[in-house]
Write a protein that holds these residues in place. Structure first.
Motif, PDB file in Angstrom:
ATOM      1  N   GLY A 137       5.267  -8.563   2.268  1.00  0.00           N
ATOM      2  CA  GLY A 137       6.488  -8.124   2.383  1.00  0.00           C
ATOM      3  C   GLY A 137       7.158  -7.667   3.639  1.00  0.00           C
ATOM      4  O   GLY A 137       8.285  -7.138   3.583  1.00  0.00           O
ATOM      5  N   GLY A 138       6.206  -7.427   4.742  1.00  0.00           N
ATOM      6  CA  GLY A 138       6.714  -7.257   6.190  1.00  0.00           C
ATOM      7  C   GLY A 138       6.942  -5.626   6.223  1.00  0.00           C
ATOM      8  O   GLY A 138       7.600  -5.530   7.157  1.00  0.00           O
ATOM      9  N   ARG A 139       6.515  -4.958   5.368  1.00  0.00           N
ATOM     10  CA  ARG A 139       6.665  -3.605   5.776  1.00  0.00           C
ATOM     11  C   ARG A 139       5.396  -2.693   5.340  1.00  0.00           C
ATOM     12  O   ARG A 139       4.597  -3.248   4.564  1.00  0.00           O
ATOM     13  N   PHE A 140       5.198  -1.500   5.702  1.00  0.00           N
ATOM     14  CA  PHE A 140       4.258  -0.638   5.508  1.00  0.00           C
ATOM     15  C   PHE A 140       4.263  -0.204   3.863  1.00  0.00           C
ATOM     16  O   PHE A 140       5.623  -0.027   3.668  1.00  0.00           O
ATOM     17  N   GLU A 141       3.289  -0.126   3.201  1.00  0.00           N
ATOM     18  CA  GLU A 141       3.283   0.251   1.903  1.00  0.00           C
ATOM     19  C   GLU A 141       2.536   1.457   1.760  1.00  0.00           C
ATOM     20  O   GLU A 141       1.363   1.759   2.277  1.00  0.00           O
ATOM     21  N   ASP A 142       3.039   2.715   0.858  1.00  0.00           N
ATOM     22  CA  ASP A 142       2.546   3.690   0.569  1.00  0.00           C
ATOM     23  C   ASP A 142       2.640   3.691  -0.957  1.00  0.00           C
ATOM     24  O   ASP A 142       3.840   4.552  -1.511  1.00  0.00           O
ATOM     25  N   ARG A 143       1.755   3.691  -1.623  1.00  0.00           N
ATOM     26  CA  ARG A 143       1.726   3.741  -2.936  1.00  0.00           C
ATOM     27  C   ARG A 143       0.353   4.045  -3.896  1.00  0.00           C
ATOM     28  O   ARG A 143      -0.759   3.876  -2.818  1.00  0.00           O
ATOM     29  N   TRP A 144       0.271   3.866  -4.922  1.00  0.00           N
ATOM     30  CA  TRP A 144      -1.017   3.836  -5.600  1.00  0.00           C
ATOM     31  C   TRP A 144      -1.235   2.338  -6.390  1.00  0.00           C
ATOM     32  O   TRP A 144      -0.128   1.776  -6.731  1.00  0.00           O
ATOM     33  N   ALA A 145      -2.664   2.196  -6.413  1.00  0.00           N
ATOM     34  CA  ALA A 145      -2.756   0.794  -6.888  1.00  0.00           C
ATOM     35  C   ALA A 145      -3.965   0.707  -7.811  1.00  0.00           C
ATOM     36  O   ALA A 145      -4.835   1.657  -7.812  1.00  0.00           O
ATOM     37  N   TYR A 146      -3.872   0.065  -8.846  1.00  0.00           N
ATOM     38  CA  TYR A 146      -5.134  -0.160  -9.892  1.00  0.00           C
ATOM     39  C   TYR A 146      -6.158  -1.221  -9.450  1.00  0.00           C
ATOM     40  O   TYR A 146      -5.348  -2.470  -8.859  1.00  0.00           O
ATOM     41  N   LEU A 147      -7.458  -1.023  -9.395  1.00  0.00           N
ATOM     42  CA  LEU A 147      -8.294  -2.058  -8.885  1.00  0.00           C
ATOM     43  C   LEU A 147      -9.506  -2.453 -10.021  1.00  0.00           C
ATOM     44  O   LEU A 147      -9.974  -1.578 -10.617  1.00  0.00           O
ATOM     45  N   LYS A 148      -9.314  -3.539 -10.252  1.00  0.00           N
ATOM     46  CA  LYS A 148     -10.302  -4.057 -11.237  1.00  0.00           C
ATOM     47  C   LYS A 148     -11.586  -4.235 -10.399  1.00  0.00           C
ATOM     48  O   LYS A 148     -11.812  -4.890  -9.499  1.00  0.00           O
ATOM     49  N   GLY A 163     -12.926   0.298 -13.198  1.00  0.00           N
ATOM     50  CA  GLY A 163     -11.584   0.097 -12.383  1.00  0.00           C
ATOM     51  C   GLY A 163     -11.540   1.620 -12.044  1.00  0.00           C
ATOM     52  O   GLY A 163     -12.139   2.374 -12.450  1.00  0.00           O
ATOM     53  N   VAL A 164     -10.691   1.641 -10.815  1.00  0.00           N
ATOM     54  CA  VAL A 164     -10.212   2.833 -10.216  1.00  0.00           C
ATOM     55  C   VAL A 164      -8.745   2.718  -9.773  1.00  0.00           C
ATOM     56  O   VAL A 164      -8.301   1.611  -9.620  1.00  0.00           O
ATOM     57  N   TYR A 165      -8.376   3.911  -9.895  1.00  0.00           N
ATOM     58  CA  TYR A 165      -6.736   4.156  -9.422  1.00  0.00           C
ATOM     59  C   TYR A 165      -6.824   4.871  -8.175  1.00  0.00           C
ATOM     60  O   TYR A 165      -7.201   5.921  -8.079  1.00  0.00           O
ATOM     61  N   LEU A 166      -6.459   4.179  -6.724  1.00  0.00           N
ATOM     62  CA  LEU A 166      -6.480   4.880  -5.705  1.00  0.00           C
ATOM     63  C   LEU A 166      -5.201   4.646  -4.847  1.00  0.00           C
ATOM     64  O   LEU A 166      -4.531   3.694  -5.046  1.00  0.00           O
ATOM     65  N   PRO A 167      -4.883   5.415  -3.987  1.00  0.00           N
ATOM     66  CA  PRO A 167      -3.716   5.204  -3.100  1.00  0.00           C
ATOM     67  C   PRO A 167      -4.105   3.981  -2.009  1.00  0.00           C
ATOM     68  O   PRO A 167      -5.110   4.213  -1.331  1.00  0.00           O
ATOM     69  N   ILE A 168      -2.981   3.548  -1.572  1.00  0.00           N
ATOM     70  CA  ILE A 168      -2.878   2.591  -0.478  1.00  0.00           C
ATOM     71  C   ILE A 168      -1.883   3.313   0.512  1.00  0.00           C
ATOM     72  O   ILE A 168      -0.673   3.850   0.131  1.00  0.00           O
ATOM     73  N   ARG A 169      -2.149   3.024   1.697  1.00  0.00           N
ATOM     74  CA  ARG A 169      -1.230   3.198   2.846  1.00  0.00           C
ATOM     75  C   ARG A 169      -1.328   2.381   4.052  1.00  0.00           C
ATOM     76  O   ARG A 169      -2.383   2.838   4.961  1.00  0.00           O
ATOM     77  N   HIS A 170      -0.798   1.248   3.909  1.00  0.00           N
ATOM     78  CA  HIS A 170      -0.980   0.276   5.360  1.00  0.00           C
ATOM     79  C   HIS A 170       0.307  -0.930   5.615  1.00  0.00           C
ATOM     80  O   HIS A 170       0.836  -0.907   4.666  1.00  0.00           O
ATOM     81  N   GLY A 171      -0.050  -1.087   6.842  1.00  0.00           N
ATOM     82  CA  GLY A 171       0.856  -2.252   7.069  1.00  0.00           C
ATOM     83  C   GLY A 171       0.388  -3.658   7.357  1.00  0.00           C
ATOM     84  O   GLY A 171       1.178  -4.657   7.374  1.00  0.00           O
ATOM     85  N   GLU A 172      -1.019  -3.627   7.501  1.00  0.00           N
ATOM     86  CA  GLU A 172      -1.742  -4.866   7.548  1.00  0.00           C
ATOM     87  C   GLU A 172      -2.937  -4.966   6.634  1.00  0.00           C
ATOM     88  O   GLU A 172      -4.193  -4.833   7.175  1.00  0.00           O
ATOM     89  N   GLY A 173      -2.445  -5.337   5.254  1.00  0.00           N
ATOM     90  CA  GLY A 173      -3.730  -5.112   4.319  1.00  0.00           C
ATOM     91  C   GLY A 173      -3.818  -6.235   3.453  1.00  0.00           C
ATOM     92  O   GLY A 173      -4.537  -6.606   2.661  1.00  0.00           O
ATOM     93  N   LYS A 174      -3.245  -7.370   4.104  1.00  0.00           N
ATOM     94  CA  LYS A 174      -3.306  -8.748   3.421  1.00  0.00           C
ATOM     95  C   LYS A 174      -4.430  -9.640   3.794  1.00  0.00           C
ATOM     96  O   LYS A 174      -4.683  -9.986   4.818  1.00  0.00           O
TER      97      LYS A 174
END
Length: 276
Positions: A137-148, A163-174
Protein backbone atom coordinates in the motif's frame (compact mmCIF):
# COMPACT_ATOMS: atom_id res chain seq x y z
CA UNK A 1 26.94 -24.85 33.66
CA UNK A 2 24.45 -22.31 34.95
CA UNK A 3 20.88 -23.51 35.46
CA UNK A 4 19.54 -20.07 34.64
CA UNK A 5 17.91 -19.28 31.32
CA UNK A 6 19.86 -16.33 29.96
CA UNK A 7 18.36 -14.10 27.28
CA UNK A 8 20.09 -11.19 25.60
CA UNK A 9 18.37 -8.35 23.77
CA UNK A 10 20.57 -6.32 21.44
CA UNK A 11 19.89 -2.59 21.47
CA UNK A 12 21.29 0.50 19.79
CA UNK A 13 21.48 2.26 16.44
CA UNK A 14 17.73 2.77 16.25
CA UNK A 15 16.07 -0.14 18.06
CA UNK A 16 13.18 0.96 20.26
CA UNK A 17 11.48 -2.23 21.50
CA UNK A 18 14.27 -3.69 23.62
CA UNK A 19 12.60 -3.05 26.99
CA UNK A 20 9.36 -4.72 25.93
CA UNK A 21 11.30 -7.74 24.62
CA UNK A 22 13.34 -8.07 27.82
CA UNK A 23 10.13 -7.83 29.84
CA UNK A 24 8.54 -10.59 27.75
CA UNK A 25 11.56 -12.84 28.35
CA UNK A 26 11.34 -12.28 32.11
CA UNK A 27 7.60 -12.88 32.22
CA UNK A 28 8.16 -16.11 30.28
CA UNK A 29 10.52 -17.34 32.99
CA UNK A 30 14.02 -16.31 31.90
CA UNK A 31 16.10 -15.58 35.01
CA UNK A 32 18.37 -13.25 33.03
CA UNK A 33 17.18 -10.87 30.30
CA UNK A 34 19.98 -8.40 29.62
CA UNK A 35 19.61 -5.43 27.30
CA UNK A 36 23.02 -4.97 25.69
CA UNK A 37 24.06 -2.19 23.34
CA UNK A 38 25.71 -3.53 20.20
CA UNK A 39 28.73 -1.35 21.04
CA UNK A 40 29.29 -3.44 24.17
CA UNK A 41 29.49 -6.56 22.01
CA UNK A 42 31.86 -4.94 19.53
CA UNK A 43 34.04 -3.68 22.38
CA UNK A 44 34.35 -7.24 23.68
CA UNK A 45 32.83 -6.40 27.07
CA UNK A 46 29.88 -8.76 26.49
CA UNK A 47 29.90 -12.05 24.57
CA UNK A 48 27.01 -13.91 22.94
CA UNK A 49 28.56 -17.17 24.18
CA UNK A 50 27.28 -16.43 27.69
CA UNK A 51 23.60 -16.55 26.67
CA UNK A 52 21.04 -19.06 25.40
CA UNK A 53 18.40 -16.91 23.70
CA UNK A 54 19.27 -14.01 21.40
CA UNK A 55 16.61 -11.39 20.68
CA UNK A 56 16.84 -8.86 17.86
CA UNK A 57 14.31 -6.18 18.69
CA UNK A 58 12.23 -3.93 16.49
CA UNK A 59 12.90 -0.30 15.64
CA UNK A 60 14.54 1.61 12.82
CA UNK A 61 18.13 0.46 12.55
CA UNK A 62 20.27 3.33 11.28
CA UNK A 63 17.07 5.11 10.27
CA UNK A 64 16.50 2.46 7.57
CA UNK A 65 18.53 4.82 5.36
CA UNK A 66 19.86 1.97 3.21
CA UNK A 67 16.60 0.04 3.40
CA UNK A 68 15.27 -1.74 6.46
CA UNK A 69 18.15 -3.09 8.59
CA UNK A 70 20.66 -3.24 5.72
CA UNK A 71 23.28 -1.12 7.47
CA UNK A 72 22.76 -3.08 10.69
CA UNK A 73 23.24 -6.35 8.83
CA UNK A 74 26.54 -5.13 7.37
CA UNK A 75 27.69 -4.08 10.82
CA UNK A 76 26.98 -7.46 12.40
CA UNK A 77 28.48 -9.35 9.47
CA UNK A 78 31.72 -7.43 9.09
CA UNK A 79 32.55 -5.46 12.27
CA UNK A 80 35.49 -6.85 14.26
CA UNK A 81 35.38 -7.39 18.02
CA UNK A 82 37.93 -5.18 19.76
CA UNK A 83 40.90 -7.03 21.24
CA UNK A 84 39.99 -10.21 19.41
CA UNK A 85 40.79 -11.96 16.16
CA UNK A 86 37.10 -12.63 15.50
CA UNK A 87 34.14 -10.70 14.16
CA UNK A 88 30.77 -10.50 15.84
CA UNK A 89 29.44 -12.72 13.06
CA UNK A 90 31.81 -15.45 14.29
CA UNK A 91 30.18 -15.35 17.72
CA UNK A 92 26.77 -15.41 16.08
CA UNK A 93 27.67 -18.42 13.94
CA UNK A 94 28.97 -20.25 17.00
CA UNK A 95 25.78 -19.34 18.87
CA UNK A 96 23.70 -20.98 16.13
CA UNK A 97 25.95 -24.03 15.87
CA UNK A 98 25.64 -24.56 19.64
CA UNK A 99 21.91 -25.15 19.24
CA UNK A 100 20.75 -21.90 20.80
CA UNK A 101 17.73 -19.75 19.95
CA UNK A 102 17.41 -16.56 17.93
CA UNK A 103 14.25 -14.53 17.40
CA UNK A 104 14.01 -11.34 15.36
CA UNK A 105 10.91 -9.17 15.51
CA UNK A 106 10.03 -6.54 12.89
CA UNK A 107 13.34 -4.73 12.30
CA UNK A 108 15.01 -7.76 13.88
CA UNK A 109 13.33 -10.01 11.28
CA UNK A 110 14.53 -7.67 8.54
CA UNK A 111 18.01 -7.92 10.04
CA UNK A 112 17.96 -11.72 10.05
CA UNK A 113 16.93 -12.10 6.40
CA UNK A 114 19.47 -9.52 5.23
CA UNK A 115 22.25 -11.23 7.15
CA UNK A 116 21.22 -14.57 5.68
CA UNK A 117 20.33 -16.08 9.08
CA UNK A 118 16.90 -16.79 7.61
CA UNK A 119 15.77 -18.87 5.90
CA UNK A 120 19.25 -20.43 5.67
CA UNK A 121 18.13 -23.16 3.29
CA UNK A 122 20.60 -26.01 3.31
CA UNK A 123 22.25 -24.61 6.43
CA UNK A 124 23.82 -21.62 4.65
CA UNK A 125 23.54 -18.83 7.23
CA UNK A 126 25.26 -16.01 5.32
CA UNK A 127 23.45 -16.05 1.99
CA UNK A 128 20.46 -13.74 1.54
CA UNK A 129 17.59 -15.32 -0.39
CA UNK A 130 14.58 -13.36 0.88
CA UNK A 131 13.85 -9.78 1.85
CA UNK A 132 11.26 -7.50 3.42
CA UNK A 133 10.42 -4.51 1.30
CA UNK A 134 7.96 -1.61 1.18
CA UNK A 135 4.35 -2.43 2.01
CA UNK A 136 2.15 -2.96 -1.03
CA UNK A 137 0.00 0.00 0.00
CA UNK A 138 3.02 2.30 0.09
CA UNK A 139 2.46 3.47 3.63
CA UNK A 140 3.28 2.66 7.23
CA UNK A 141 0.79 0.23 8.78
CA UNK A 142 -0.15 0.29 12.47
CA UNK A 143 -2.86 -2.26 13.24
CA UNK A 144 -3.46 -5.77 14.64
CA UNK A 145 -3.23 -8.94 12.58
CA UNK A 146 -4.42 -12.55 12.85
CA UNK A 147 -1.68 -15.12 12.28
CA UNK A 148 -2.33 -18.74 11.35
CA UNK A 149 0.36 -21.12 12.62
CA UNK A 150 1.56 -24.00 10.46
CA UNK A 151 1.24 -27.04 12.77
CA UNK A 152 3.83 -28.91 10.70
CA UNK A 153 6.47 -26.21 11.04
CA UNK A 154 9.62 -27.13 12.98
CA UNK A 155 9.48 -23.68 14.63
CA UNK A 156 10.24 -23.95 18.35
CA UNK A 157 8.46 -20.70 19.16
CA UNK A 158 5.06 -21.57 17.67
CA UNK A 159 4.95 -25.17 18.88
CA UNK A 160 1.47 -26.19 20.01
CA UNK A 161 -0.19 -22.99 18.79
CA UNK A 162 -3.04 -22.70 16.30
CA UNK A 163 -3.04 -18.94 15.82
CA UNK A 164 -2.13 -15.67 17.49
CA UNK A 165 -3.42 -12.12 17.33
CA UNK A 166 -0.60 -9.55 17.41
CA UNK A 167 0.05 -5.89 16.59
CA UNK A 168 2.04 -4.84 13.53
CA UNK A 169 3.72 -1.50 12.93
CA UNK A 170 5.98 -1.29 9.90
CA UNK A 171 6.57 0.40 6.58
CA UNK A 172 8.69 -2.36 5.03
CA UNK A 173 7.04 -5.65 5.91
CA UNK A 174 6.26 -7.21 2.55
CA UNK A 175 7.98 -10.60 2.45
CA UNK A 176 9.52 -11.48 -0.93
CA UNK A 177 11.62 -14.50 -1.95
CA UNK A 178 14.34 -14.20 -4.59
CA UNK A 179 12.82 -16.94 -6.75
CA UNK A 180 9.89 -19.28 -7.15
CA UNK A 181 12.22 -22.12 -6.16
CA UNK A 182 13.05 -20.46 -2.82
CA UNK A 183 9.39 -19.82 -2.12
CA UNK A 184 8.53 -23.43 -2.94
CA UNK A 185 11.29 -24.73 -0.68
CA UNK A 186 10.00 -22.59 2.21
CA UNK A 187 6.51 -23.98 1.74
CA UNK A 188 7.57 -27.59 1.18
CA UNK A 189 9.73 -27.58 4.32
CA UNK A 190 7.00 -25.79 6.35
CA UNK A 191 9.36 -22.95 7.21
CA UNK A 192 6.56 -20.40 6.72
CA UNK A 193 5.68 -20.69 10.40
CA UNK A 194 3.03 -17.94 10.54
CA UNK A 195 0.83 -16.37 7.88
CA UNK A 196 -1.65 -13.49 7.86
CA UNK A 197 -5.11 -15.03 8.07
CA UNK A 198 -8.79 -14.54 8.68
CA UNK A 199 -10.05 -13.99 12.21
CA UNK A 200 -10.80 -17.70 12.67
CA UNK A 201 -7.20 -18.70 11.82
CA UNK A 202 -8.60 -20.97 9.11
CA UNK A 203 -6.90 -19.77 5.94
CA UNK A 204 -4.04 -17.46 4.88
CA UNK A 205 -5.19 -14.35 3.06
CA UNK A 206 -3.86 -11.81 0.61
CA UNK A 207 -6.78 -9.46 1.31
CA UNK A 208 -6.00 -6.07 2.82
CA UNK A 209 -6.10 -5.17 5.69
CA UNK A 210 -5.95 -8.73 7.05
CA UNK A 211 -2.73 -9.00 5.07
CA UNK A 212 -1.38 -5.53 5.82
CA UNK A 213 1.60 -5.46 3.47
CA UNK A 214 1.00 -7.79 0.50
CA UNK A 215 3.55 -10.42 1.56
CA UNK A 216 4.01 -13.31 -0.85
CA UNK A 217 1.82 -16.26 0.16
CA UNK A 218 0.66 -14.13 3.13
CA UNK A 219 3.92 -14.93 4.94
CA UNK A 220 4.28 -13.09 8.25
CA UNK A 221 7.23 -15.03 9.68
CA UNK A 222 9.64 -17.83 8.84
CA UNK A 223 12.06 -20.15 10.62
CA UNK A 224 15.13 -22.06 9.55
CA UNK A 225 15.13 -25.84 9.15
CA UNK A 226 16.16 -26.40 12.77
CA UNK A 227 13.20 -24.34 14.01
CA UNK A 228 15.53 -22.52 16.40
CA UNK A 229 15.90 -19.35 14.33
CA UNK A 230 12.67 -17.44 13.85
CA UNK A 231 11.69 -14.04 12.53
CA UNK A 232 8.33 -12.34 12.17
CA UNK A 233 6.98 -8.88 11.40
CA UNK A 234 4.21 -8.72 14.07
CA UNK A 235 5.26 -7.86 17.63
CA UNK A 236 4.72 -10.67 20.20
CA UNK A 237 6.42 -8.60 22.91
CA UNK A 238 3.67 -5.99 22.55
CA UNK A 239 0.93 -8.39 23.69
CA UNK A 240 2.01 -10.16 26.86
CA UNK A 241 -0.83 -8.99 29.15
CA UNK A 242 -4.57 -8.63 28.67
CA UNK A 243 -4.38 -4.83 28.99
CA UNK A 244 -2.31 -4.71 25.79
CA UNK A 245 -5.27 -6.01 23.78
CA UNK A 246 -7.09 -3.23 21.88
CA UNK A 247 -10.45 -4.39 23.26
CA UNK A 248 -9.45 -5.29 26.79
CA UNK A 249 -12.04 -2.96 28.34
CA UNK A 250 -14.81 -4.56 26.27
CA UNK A 251 -13.93 -8.26 26.38
CA UNK A 252 -14.22 -9.66 29.90
CA UNK A 253 -13.06 -13.16 28.98
CA UNK A 254 -9.54 -12.24 27.89
CA UNK A 255 -6.90 -14.28 29.75
CA UNK A 256 -4.32 -12.45 31.85
CA UNK A 257 -1.50 -13.63 29.59
CA UNK A 258 -1.33 -12.10 26.14
CA UNK A 259 -0.86 -14.38 23.13
CA UNK A 260 2.57 -12.98 22.38
CA UNK A 261 3.91 -14.35 25.65
CA UNK A 262 3.30 -17.89 24.41
CA UNK A 263 6.18 -17.58 21.92
CA UNK A 264 8.62 -16.57 24.66
CA UNK A 265 7.37 -19.31 26.98
CA UNK A 266 8.08 -21.88 24.28
CA UNK A 267 11.59 -20.48 23.92
CA UNK A 268 12.31 -20.59 27.65
CA UNK A 269 10.91 -24.13 27.88
CA UNK A 270 13.18 -25.25 25.04
CA UNK A 271 16.25 -23.78 26.75
CA UNK A 272 15.43 -25.50 30.05
CA UNK A 273 14.87 -28.86 28.38
CA UNK A 274 17.79 -28.79 25.95
CA UNK A 275 20.49 -26.30 26.92
CA UNK A 276 20.78 -26.33 30.73
Amino acid sequence: MSKQVKAIVIAGNGTNCEREVANACRLAGAEVADIVHVAELLAGRVRLDDYHFLNLAGGFLDGDDLGSAKAGANRLLHAPVKGSQEHLSDQLQRFVEDGKLVMGVCNGFQLMVKMGLLPALGGEHRKQSTTLTFNEGGRFEDRWAYLKVDPQSPCIFTKGLEGVYLPIRHGEGKFVADSAATLKALEDKHLTAVKYSDAAYQAPTMDYPLNPNGSQNAIAGICDESGRLFGLMPHPEAYVHRTHHPRWTREDDLPEEGMGLWLYQNAVRFVRENLL
